[in-house]
Write an enzyme that holds these catalytic residues in place. Structure first.
Site, PDB file in Angstrom:
ATOM      1  N   GLU A   1       0.868  -1.188   0.000  1.00 48.55           N
ATOM      2  CA  GLU A   1       0.000   0.000   0.000  1.00 48.55           C
ATOM      3  C   GLU A   1       0.898   1.230   0.000  1.00 48.55           C
ATOM      4  O   GLU A   1       1.777   1.363   0.841  1.00 48.55           O
ATOM      5  CB  GLU A   1      -0.906  -0.016   1.221  1.00 48.55           C
ATOM      6  CG  GLU A   1      -1.583   1.295   1.561  1.00 48.55           C
ATOM      7  CD  GLU A   1      -2.442   1.846   0.419  1.00 48.55           C
ATOM      8  OE1 GLU A   1      -2.206   3.007   0.017  1.00 48.55           O
ATOM      9  OE2 GLU A   1      -3.320   1.112  -0.074  1.00 48.55           O
TER      10      GLU A   1
ATOM     11  N   GLN B   1     -15.026   3.805   8.260  1.00 47.68           N
ATOM     12  CA  GLN B   1     -14.052   2.962   7.572  1.00 47.68           C
ATOM     13  C   GLN B   1     -12.676   3.021   8.222  1.00 47.68           C
ATOM     14  O   GLN B   1     -11.983   1.999   8.300  1.00 47.68           O
ATOM     15  CB  GLN B   1     -13.946   3.383   6.105  1.00 47.68           C
ATOM     16  CG  GLN B   1     -12.967   2.520   5.296  1.00 47.68           C
ATOM     17  CD  GLN B   1     -13.026   2.801   3.808  1.00 47.68           C
ATOM     18  OE1 GLN B   1     -14.001   3.361   3.314  1.00 47.68           O
ATOM     19  NE2 GLN B   1     -12.003   2.416   3.078  1.00 47.68           N
TER      20      GLN B   1
ATOM     21  N   LEU C   1       3.514  -0.401  -5.959  1.00 50.85           N
ATOM     22  CA  LEU C   1       3.767  -1.276  -7.100  1.00 50.85           C
ATOM     23  C   LEU C   1       4.251  -0.428  -8.262  1.00 50.85           C
ATOM     24  O   LEU C   1       3.602   0.534  -8.669  1.00 50.85           O
ATOM     25  CB  LEU C   1       2.480  -2.012  -7.489  1.00 50.85           C
ATOM     26  CG  LEU C   1       2.580  -2.915  -8.721  1.00 50.85           C
ATOM     27  CD1 LEU C   1       3.368  -4.172  -8.393  1.00 50.85           C
ATOM     28  CD2 LEU C   1       1.192  -3.273  -9.240  1.00 50.85           C
TER      29      LEU C   1
ATOM     30  N   TYR D   1     -28.202  14.142   3.953  1.00 52.24           N
ATOM     31  CA  TYR D   1     -27.931  14.656   2.616  1.00 52.24           C
ATOM     32  C   TYR D   1     -28.370  16.118   2.613  1.00 52.24           C
ATOM     33  O   TYR D   1     -29.534  16.428   2.900  1.00 52.24           O
ATOM     34  CB  TYR D   1     -28.700  13.859   1.561  1.00 52.24           C
ATOM     35  CG  TYR D   1     -28.152  12.472   1.378  1.00 52.24           C
ATOM     36  CD1 TYR D   1     -27.000  12.249   0.639  1.00 52.24           C
ATOM     37  CD2 TYR D   1     -28.785  11.373   1.959  1.00 52.24           C
ATOM     38  CE1 TYR D   1     -26.483  10.971   0.487  1.00 52.24           C
ATOM     39  CE2 TYR D   1     -28.279  10.094   1.804  1.00 52.24           C
ATOM     40  CZ  TYR D   1     -27.131   9.900   1.065  1.00 52.24           C
ATOM     41  OH  TYR D   1     -26.618   8.639   0.921  1.00 52.24           O
TER      42      TYR D   1
ATOM     43  N   ASP E   1     -13.162  -0.852  -5.307  1.00 50.24           N
ATOM     44  CA  ASP E   1     -13.366   0.229  -6.272  1.00 50.24           C
ATOM     45  C   ASP E   1     -12.672  -0.027  -7.597  1.00 50.24           C
ATOM     46  O   ASP E   1     -13.071   0.530  -8.625  1.00 50.24           O
ATOM     47  CB  ASP E   1     -12.861   1.551  -5.684  1.00 50.24           C
ATOM     48  CG  ASP E   1     -13.829   2.139  -4.665  1.00 50.24           C
ATOM     49  OD1 ASP E   1     -14.924   1.569  -4.501  1.00 50.24           O
ATOM     50  OD2 ASP E   1     -13.492   3.154  -4.033  1.00 50.24           O
TER      51      ASP E   1
ATOM     52  N   GLY F   1     -26.219   4.947  -0.808  1.00 49.84           N
ATOM     53  CA  GLY F   1     -26.725   3.583  -0.650  1.00 49.84           C
ATOM     54  C   GLY F   1     -25.989   2.867   0.458  1.00 49.84           C
ATOM     55  O   GLY F   1     -26.500   1.933   1.068  1.00 49.84           O
TER      56      GLY F   1
END
Length: 532
Positions: free
Chosen positions: A35, A118, A142, A220, A302, A311
C-alpha cells in the site's frame, strides 16, 4: 535485484485488500500486501458494514467483537434524512433503524449491521491480518507487473526508494477506483463514468443540541451554498462534511477558512467553534470493470466497481470481494480446486457489483439533486435483496432444473436453492445456541438430516479422502438440534436428502431425497463445483 516469493500479492490496503489479506492469512496462505500510503485511512470514508459482509468476516476470531465494540461506543440508532442543514426544522426522513423494511434482518441473520467509520474498521482488519501473519507493507508501491503462464513478477518500491521483485502466483488488484493496474492491463470499463468531485472535511466541533446523544445520523444536504452530506457521531467530537464541487472548483478552493464556513452552513450554526482536522478530495463516479479477471490478476473493491456513496453498500461490497477472492484462491493454491475455478469469481461477483452500483446511482438521482436523471436506473423496489439476498450462477453452482437465473431473491423467504445464501437456522449444539451461519467459512459443509443422513455422512468421509477436499459432515438432529424445527423446510430437503454448502456460505448443490449411489454422486458434484 532481490526477489521474494509469495502465493498471493495484494495491491491496495483498503477494504478489499485488507479483507483478502486477513482471510488468506487466516486460511494459512502466505500473502503480501503493498500500500503506497503510510497507514490505513484517517478519514472515516465509508460508514457501516452490512450484515452479509459481517457474516464473511465473522469466522476470524475477535473481528466481529471488535467491530461491535466500535459501534457500541458510537451510537444506538441510524437515521438518514434530506435537509438544508442540521438545524432544518423540517427534514425529510428517508430511513430510520426502526423501518419495518430492515426489521426482518433479525430473522434471517445472526449478525447486525455495524455502524462504524471505515478508518476504524480498517484498523481492526489490519491488526487481525498482522496477528495472523500477513505481510503488510505500507509506504510501498507497485511499480510494474509482468505475467507469464506460471505466475506474476511485480516490482515494488519502498518509501525509502529501495526496489525489489516479488514473484506471486496471483495478484489481487484492490488499488482504488483509478486502478493503475486496471489501466495497465487494458481492462475496459462501462458505466456513467466520472460524476463529480467531493471534498471531505473532517472536523472537530460540539454538535450538542443538534444531534441527540449517541445517535449516528447521515444527512444529505441541499441548500443555496452547496450540496453534500454530513455524517455525525463518527467519534467523540469528530465529524465529516462532504461537499460536492461545482464546475470550476478545485481542491485549492477549500482553505481552512472556507471549510469552517461550510461546516457552519451545514450545521446551521454561524458561530460554531470548528477545528478542521483533515481534508481530502475524491471522485464521485459510476465505473464498472467489464471483467474482474485479467490473467492472474483479479480486481476487487473500487478497482472493480466504483459507485456513488448513496446507498451505503460500497464498502460492504468491497469487503465481500476480498473475502470472496480469499476462499477461492485458497482452494486453488492448496490444490483442492482446479485453476479454471477462479473464473467463477468474475461470473458471480461482477453481476452483483453492477447491481449494487446501479442501485447507488439510482439513489443519487433521488437523494442528491440536481443529478441528471437521464439514463439513470430506477431505484430498487425492495433493497433488501441487494443487501442480503444475492444469488450466484457459475460452474461452482449446480442449478436445479427450472432455475429462473435471478441474481436477487427475497431474503425474508429463504429456500436453500443452489446459488442462494444458505439460510439462517437456529441450532442447539451441546446446550449452546448457534446459527447455521456459524458452521460455514473454513471449508465445504455437507449437511443432512439424522433420519436418513448416515449414508451421506459415509459418502462425505470417503469423498473427502479421495479428493483431498476440506469437507465437514454434519447431521442435523444429532449433535445439532433444530430448535425451531424449520431446517428441512428452509433448506428444501426431505429426511434423506443432503445439501452442500461452500466456504462462503452459499449452497452449491442439494438433493431433496436419497440417490442410488451417494458416494458417486457426491464425488461428481465436488469435481464439477471445483472445476476438476
Amino acid at each position: 535485484m532481490e526477489q521474494e516469493r509469495v502465493p498471493v500479492l495484494v495491491v491496495g490496503g483498503g477494504y478489499a485488500g485488507l479483507s483478502a489479506a486477513m482471510l488468506l492469512a487466516w486460511r494459512e496462505v502466505p500473502v503480501m500486501l503493498v500500500e503506497r500510503h503510510p497507514s490505513t485511512s484517517i478519514q472515516p470514508k465509508a460508514f457501516g458494514v452490512g450484515p452479509r459482509a459481517v457474516e464473511l468476516l465473522r469466522p476470524v476470531p475477535g473481528v466481529e467483537e471488535a467491530l461491535s465494540g466500535i459501534w457500541a461506543g458510537i451510537g444506538d440508532d441510524m437515521r438518514i434524512a434530506i435537509a438544508k442543514s442540521l438545524a432544518d426544522p423540517d427534514p425529510h426522513m428517508i430511513m430510520t433503524s426502526e423501518d419495518e423494511d430492515m426489521s426482518f434482518l433479525r430473522e434471517v441473520t445472526p449478525v447486525a449491521q455495524i455502524g462504524a467509520p471505515q478508518a476504524e474498521i480498517e484498523r481492526v482488519l489490519r491488526h487481525a491480518a498482522e496477528e495472523l501473519g500477513a505481510d503488510l507493507r505500507f509506504s510501498t508501491e507497485l511499480c510494474s507487473l509482468d505475467q507469464d503462464d506460471d505466475g506474476v513478477t511485480a516490482r515494488i518500491r519502498t518509501g525509502g526508494g529501495e526496489e525489489r521483485l516479488v514473484r506471486a502466483d496471483y495478484v489481487v488488484a484492490a488499488d482504488g477506483y483509478r486502478s493503475p493496474l486496471r489501466h495497465a492491463l487494458g481492462v475496459p470499463t462501462s458505466g456513467k463514468g466520472e460524476l463529480g468531485q467531493t471534498c471531505s472535511i473532517m472536523f472537530d466541533a460540539d454538535l450538542g443540541g443538534l444531534v441527540r446523544e449517541r445517535e449516528v445520523t447521515l444527512w444529505y444536504l441541499q441548500n443555496d451554498a452547496f450540496t453534500g452530506v454530513i455524517v455525525t457521531g463518527t467519534g467523540v467530537g469528530a465529524h465529516v462534511l462532504g461537499v460536492n464541487l461545482t464546475e470550476g472548483q478545485t481542491e485549492a478552493d477549500f482553505t481552512d477558512e472556507r471549510c469552517v464556513e461550510l461546516v457552519r452552513i451545514a450545521t446551521g450554526r454561524p458561530d460554531l467553534d470548528v477545528r478542521v482536522l483533515d481534508r481530502t478530495t475524491f471522485g464521485l463516479a459510476h465505473i464498472l470493470a467489464d471483467t474482474y479477471r485479467a490473467g492472474r490478476v483479479f480486481f476487487a473493491g473500487d478497482a472493480a466497481h466504483t459507485m456513488p456513496p448513496t446507498g451505503g453498500q460500497g464498502g460492504s461490497t468491497a469487503l465481500q470481494d476480498g473475502a470472496d477472492l480469499a476462499w477461492r484462491l485458497w482452494l486453488v493454491v492448496t490444490g483442492q480446486a482446479g485453476p479454471d475455478f477462479l473464473d467463477t469469481y468474475d461470473a458471480e461477483r461482477r453481476p452483483i457489483g453492477a447491481l449494487t452500483a446501479d442501485a447507488h446511482l439510482a439513489n443519487l438521482g433521488v437523494r442528491m439533486p440536481p443529478a441528471a436523471r437521464v439514463g439513470y436506473p430506477e431505484p430498487l423496489a425492495d433493497p433488501s435483496g441487494a443487501l442480503i439476498g444475492h444469488r450466484y450462477h457459475s460452474t461452482s453452482i449446480l442449478d436445479e432444473p427450472g432455475d429462473d437465473g435471478s441474481i436477487m431473491e427475497d431474503p425474508r423467504v429463504p429456500n436453500g436453492r443452489p446459488g442462494s445464501r444458505a439460510p439462517h437456522v437456529v441450532l442447539d449444539w451441546e446446550g449452546q445456541r448457534i446459527s447455521t451461519i456459524d458452521l460455514f467459512g473454513s471449508g465445504f459443509v455437507l449437511m443432512a438430516d439424522r433420519q436418513g443422513g448416515h449414508a451421506w455422512m459415509d459418502a462425505g468421509r470417503m469423498a473427502k479422502e479421495r479428493l483431498g477436499v476440506q469437507l465437514t459432515r454434519l447431521l442435523v438432529g444429532d449433535e445439532l438440534r433444530d430448535v425451531e424445527g424449520c431446517w428441512r423446510d428452509r433448506y428444501g430437503v426431505n429426511g434423506d436428502g443432503a445439501v452442500l454448502v461452500r466456504p462462503d456460505g452459499y449452497v452449491a448443490w442439494r438433493t431433496p431425497s436419497m440417490v442410488d449411489d451417494p458416494l458417486a454422486t457426491l464425488e461428481q458434484v465436488l469435481r464439477a463445483v471445483l472445476s476438476r
